[in-house]
Design a protein around this motif. Structure first.
Motif, PDB file in Angstrom:
ATOM      1  N   MET A   1       1.893   6.397  15.758  1.00  0.00           N
ATOM      2  CA  MET A   1       1.026   5.832  14.715  1.00  0.00           C
ATOM      3  C   MET A   1       0.251   4.646  15.287  1.00  0.00           C
ATOM      4  O   MET A   1       0.818   3.820  15.985  1.00  0.00           O
ATOM      5  N   THR A   2      -1.027   4.586  14.978  1.00  0.00           N
ATOM      6  CA  THR A   2      -1.837   3.484  15.506  1.00  0.00           C
ATOM      7  C   THR A   2      -1.854   2.314  14.524  1.00  0.00           C
ATOM      8  O   THR A   2      -2.342   2.447  13.415  1.00  0.00           O
ATOM      9  N   ILE A   3      -1.309   1.194  14.962  1.00  0.00           N
ATOM     10  CA  ILE A   3      -1.351   0.002  14.113  1.00  0.00           C
ATOM     11  C   ILE A   3      -2.512  -0.880  14.569  1.00  0.00           C
ATOM     12  O   ILE A   3      -2.613  -1.212  15.745  1.00  0.00           O
ATOM     13  N   ALA A 135      -8.463  -1.382   8.999  1.00  0.00           N
ATOM     14  CA  ALA A 135      -7.261  -1.872   9.704  1.00  0.00           C
ATOM     15  C   ALA A 135      -6.010  -1.667   8.859  1.00  0.00           C
ATOM     16  O   ALA A 135      -6.077  -1.683   7.628  1.00  0.00           O
ATOM     17  N   THR A 136      -4.890  -1.478   9.539  1.00  0.00           N
ATOM     18  CA  THR A 136      -3.604  -1.296   8.849  1.00  0.00           C
ATOM     19  C   THR A 136      -3.313  -2.512   7.969  1.00  0.00           C
ATOM     20  O   THR A 136      -2.855  -2.386   6.833  1.00  0.00           O
ATOM     21  N   LEU A 137      -3.570  -3.693   8.530  1.00  0.00           N
ATOM     22  CA  LEU A 137      -3.318  -4.942   7.810  1.00  0.00           C
ATOM     23  C   LEU A 137      -4.433  -5.930   8.147  1.00  0.00           C
ATOM     24  O   LEU A 137      -4.819  -6.061   9.308  1.00  0.00           O
ATOM     25  N   ARG A 210       4.475  -3.528   9.115  1.00  0.00           N
ATOM     26  CA  ARG A 210       5.332  -2.336   9.151  1.00  0.00           C
ATOM     27  C   ARG A 210       5.299  -1.593   7.820  1.00  0.00           C
ATOM     28  O   ARG A 210       5.223  -0.363   7.777  1.00  0.00           O
ATOM     29  N   VAL A 211       5.337  -2.343   6.731  1.00  0.00           N
ATOM     30  CA  VAL A 211       5.285  -1.712   5.404  1.00  0.00           C
ATOM     31  C   VAL A 211       3.945  -0.987   5.234  1.00  0.00           C
ATOM     32  O   VAL A 211       3.901   0.168   4.799  1.00  0.00           O
ATOM     33  N   ALA A 212       2.846  -1.644   5.620  1.00  0.00           N
ATOM     34  CA  ALA A 212       1.521  -1.027   5.478  1.00  0.00           C
ATOM     35  C   ALA A 212       1.426   0.236   6.329  1.00  0.00           C
ATOM     36  O   ALA A 212       0.855   1.247   5.908  1.00  0.00           O
ATOM     37  N   ASP A 213       2.017   0.178   7.508  1.00  0.00           N
ATOM     38  CA  ASP A 213       1.979   1.331   8.409  1.00  0.00           C
ATOM     39  C   ASP A 213       2.778   2.500   7.825  1.00  0.00           C
ATOM     40  O   ASP A 213       2.334   3.649   7.868  1.00  0.00           O
ATOM     41  N   GLU A 214       3.945   2.192   7.264  1.00  0.00           N
ATOM     42  CA  GLU A 214       4.765   3.254   6.668  1.00  0.00           C
ATOM     43  C   GLU A 214       4.053   3.875   5.472  1.00  0.00           C
ATOM     44  O   GLU A 214       4.064   5.083   5.283  1.00  0.00           O
TER      45      GLU A 214
END
Ligand code: DC
Length: 220
Positions: A1-3, A135-137, A210-214
C-alpha cells in the motif's frame, strides 16, 4: 500500500523534524520540498541569474540535476547542503517560490519522487492542496510566532525579534502569493506544536496515518 503523508505549514512549525521522524516510523522516505526551492535559488545566485528574470530561473530549474536527500542537497554536482540554509538564500527564496514556471517544474519532480519511492512523507506549503490532493493524510502543522522564531534561533542563531520579523515577512509572502499559497485545506488536520513534544506529535500522526491507510485499503 502506498502511504503519502502531506505536511504543510509555516516556517518553524517543526515540519522537518516531525516529517523525518514520521517517515522513519512509517518505513517510507522523506522529502523536503522547501529544500528544492532553496536549491534553485542557490543556483540562480551562484550563476548570477536575476531572480526577477522568471524565464531564466525557470530554465535553470528545468535543466538542473537536483538531488534532495535526507542529509545532503546537491544541484548540478555542487553540494549546496549548507548554503541553502544561509541568510542569502533564506531571504530570497520566497521570490523564487512565487515563480509559477519553477513551481510547475518542481511539482512534477515531487510527484515523480513519490512514484519512484512508492509513497513518502512530503513537507512543504502546497503539498496537500496542490501536489498530492489525494494524500493518505494531510497535516497542517503550526506553532505560535514566538515559538517558531525561538526554534529558528536555537537552530541557526540570531536575534529572536529580527528572526520573528523575517519569518512574518516570509509567511505573508508565502500565504498571499497568487500561485498555490500556503493554506490549510478542509480535509487536513491541524496540529499546533507550540506546547507538544516531537515524540507526542509523531506518535499521534503515525496513528492517524495508519488508520487512514487501513480505511483506504478497506474501501478499495
Ligand atoms: O520550508 P522552507 O523554509 O525551507 O521553504 C523555503 C521557501 O520555499 C519558503 O519561502 C516557502 C517555499 N516553499 C513553497 O512555496 N512550496 C513548497 N512546497 C515548499 C516551500
Amino acid at each position: 500500500m502506498t502511504i503519502v503523508v502531506a505536511i504543510d505549514g509555516p516556517a518553524g512549525a517543526g515540519k522537518s523534524t516531525i516529517a523525518k521522524a514520521l517517515a522513519k516510523k512509517l518505513g517510507v522516505k522523506y522529502l523536503d520540498t522547501g529544500a528544492m526551492y532553496r536549491a534553485v535559488t542557490f543556483l540562480a545566485l551562484n550563476d548570477g541569474v536575476s531572480l526577477h528574470d522568471e524565464a531564466a530561473v525557470a530554465k535553470l530549474s528545468v535543466d538542473c540535476a537536483l538531488d534532495v536527500g535526507e542529509e545532503t542537497v546537491t544541484i548540478n554536482s555542487i553540494d549546496a547542503t549548507r548554503a541553502i540554509r544561509g541568510p542569502e538564500v533564506t531571504n530570497k527564496v520566497s521570490l523564487v517560490a512565487t515563480n509559477s514556471l519553477v513551481r510547475n517544474e518542481l511539482r512534477t519532480r515531487q510527484r515523480e519522487w513519490v512514484r519512484m519511492n512508492d509513497g513518502g512523507v512530503v513537507e512543504g506549503r502546497d503539498i496537500g492542496s496542490v501536489v498530492f490532493p489525494d494524500a493518505t493524510l494531510k497535516v497542517y502543522l503550526t506553532a505560535s510566532p514566538l515559538v517558531r522564531a525561538k526554534r529558528r534561533v536555537a537552530q541557526s542563531g540570531g536575534d529572536v525579534e529580527r528572526i520573528a520579523a523575517e519569518i512574518a515577512e516570509r509567511d505573508l509572502r508565502d500565504s498571499t502569493r497568487a500561485d498555490s499559497p500556503l493554506m490549510k485545506t478542509d480535509d487536513s488536520i491541524t496540529v499546533d506544536t507550540s506546547d507538544r513534544s516531537i515524540d507526542e506529535v509523531v506518535a499521534h500522526l503515525e496513528r492517524l496515518a495508519r488508520v487512514a491507510d487501513e480505511k483506504r485499503a478497506a474501501s478499495r
